[in-house]
Design an enzyme around this catalytic site. Structure first.
Site, short mmCIF file in Angstrom:
data_model
loop_
_atom_site.label_atom_id
_atom_site.label_comp_id
_atom_site.label_asym_id
_atom_site.label_seq_id
_atom_site.Cartn_x
_atom_site.Cartn_y
_atom_site.Cartn_z
CG ASP A 87 -0.28 -0.21 2.53
OD1 ASP A 87 0.75 -0.91 2.57
OD2 ASP A 87 -0.78 0.32 3.54
CD GLU A 153 3.32 -1.04 7.54
OE1 GLU A 153 3.56 -1.03 8.77
OE2 GLU A 153 3.36 -0.01 6.83
CD GLU A 154 2.37 3.26 5.64
OE1 GLU A 154 2.22 3.69 6.80
OE2 GLU A 154 3.48 3.21 5.07
NE ARG A 198 17.47 -2.62 19.84
CZ ARG A 198 18.45 -2.00 20.47
NH1 ARG A 198 19.40 -1.38 19.77
NH2 ARG A 198 18.49 -1.96 21.80
#
Length: 419
Positions: A87, A153-154, A198
């Site tokens: 998206d 995803e947003e 990370r």
């Protein structure tokens, strides 16, 4: 179990060279035709057509416009999932590119441009290339690979569900439970050619919240005739800043509290009945989150009350997106693969990121690794370059090549080691 390969696989080099032009072309096409969350019809159709051309049988319509396919290797081995989001954002593009987006739409009642300002066009193109490379070596592939092309995803529009959580709710991992899931994101604060990672907590949990301050409407020339919610809201916003800066121990874990939208009134000489605000909260610990939410509620209600108004906070019981957590063992296992394609000196450990990712929902189900691929061109300072979500965001297209190599190498090494 075999140890991972510490050098670039020749088949990765060959595939990357063969697919480089196609990946660039796909990415530019998606960039020129962006679609908002839960509206990724064209993008999903292009992805599904590509997978069918490769001989796969994609499942479409998952969580509205998600596309999922499984590559069956010719040899026994583990299961791995690879995810790309599709998206775009309600951002009007200002970057001077020959393939810049000219798409406009209405969002939250306002006209806006639509832009791949976060790089999801790159993620989709990269995974299409990885899919083609893996299919070409399918007979020698140990295990199975799930390809997840994810919408929203947003964040889904108001009153809708979407994204990773909805894909899982609809049974994404019900019949195919991967042993691990990998995802990547192009990132402006890293120079092109580098990869960031990370172990453990990596990206923040995110909350969406709204605040309503209710007063009493009156004429602008007679403010004493009503209760001014605009003045009360200004005080609420000012005092909310102390929740993190003065009430939260940020020496151990960071937190961010931001008001991003405020609306009240329609005319210069009318004091309105109410003001509505929208904001986001970012945290890395559930206890910290609960304390901050309690402090927010106290500030909003008390400060509004001091002005004679009523303040109300609306926020979900659970975070919108959980903390993105990189499984330490999986990270250690995949790290040599990333170093092989980028060079050991180009793979850097990153600090905590207060941005959020709904990839975090997959990480709650299976061991996961999410990493960044630098996207800022040489000669530009990544610290001052237009960031992801900026209308000036641009991407050095070498990130496409490195992203494909990283995802392909990591997948092959993981499958081979788990035979």
């Amino acid at each position: 179990m075999q140890s991972l390969v510490a050098q670039t696989r020749p088949e990765v080099d060959a595939a990357a060279e063969r697919l480089k032009a196609d990946v660039v072309s796909w990415r530019r096409d998606f960039h020129q035709h962006p679609e908002l969350s839960n509206r990724e019809e064209r993008t999903a159709a292009k992805v599904a057509a590509h997978l069918r051309k490769l001989g796969l049988k994609p499942q479409t319509g998952v969580a509205h416009h998600g596309v999922v396919a499984v590559i069956e290797g010719g040899k026994p081995g583990p299961k791995i999932a690879l995810r790309a989001d599709m998206d775009a954002l309600p951002v009007t593009e200002k970057a001077d590119l020959p393939f810049a987006s000219k798409v406009t739409t209405e969002f939250n009642g306002q006209q806006t441009g639509v832009m791949h300002a976060c790089g999801h066009d790159a993620h989709t193109a990269i995974l299409m290339g990885v899919a083609e490379a893996l299919v070409a070596m399918r007979s020698d592939l140990p295990g199975q690979v799930m390809l997840i092309f994810q919408p929203a995803e947003e964040g889904a529009p108001a009153s809708e569900e979407g994204g990773a959580s909805l894909m899982l709710k609809e049974g994404l991992f019900k019949d195919f439970k991967p042993d691990a899931v990998l995802g990547l994101h192009v990132f402006s604060t890293l120079p092109a050619g580098t990869i960031g990672y990370r172990k453990g907590p990596f990206m923040a949990a995110s909350d969406f919240f709204s605040v309503e301050v209710t007063g009493r409407q009156t004429h602008g020339s007679r403010p004493w005739g009503g209760i001014d919610p605009i003045v009360a809201s200004a005080a609420v916003i000012d005092n909310l800043q102390s929740v993190v800066s003065r009430r939260t121990d940020i020496a151990s874990l960071p937190a961010v509290l931001t008001i991003g939208s405020i609306h009240g009134g329609i005319r210069n000489n009318i004091i309105p009945d109410d003001v509505k605000m929208l904001g986001t909260l970012r945290t890395f610990d559930d206890g910290q989150r609960k304390r901050i939410v309690a402090d927010m509620r106290n500030v909003i209600e008390s400060v509004a009350h001091a002005h004679g108004a009523k303040g109300e906070l609306s926020i979900g019981e659970a975070a919108g997106n959980p903390v993105t957590y990189n499984d330490p063992a999986l990270t250690t296992r995949v790290l040599p693969s990333l170093q092989a394609v980028a060079g050991a000196d180009k793979v850097v450990e990153m600090p905590l990121i207060t941005g959020a990712e709904d990839f975090s929902w997959y990480a709650k189900e299976v061991p996961a690794l999410f990493f960044f691929v630098g996207s800022t061109a040489p000669g530009i300072d990544p610290l001052t370059a237009p960031s992801n979500h900026s209308p000036l965001f641009t991407m050095d297209e070498s990130a496409l090549d490195l992203g494909l190599r990283a995802m392909l190498q990591a997948s092959l090494d993981y499958l081979e080691a788990g035979r």
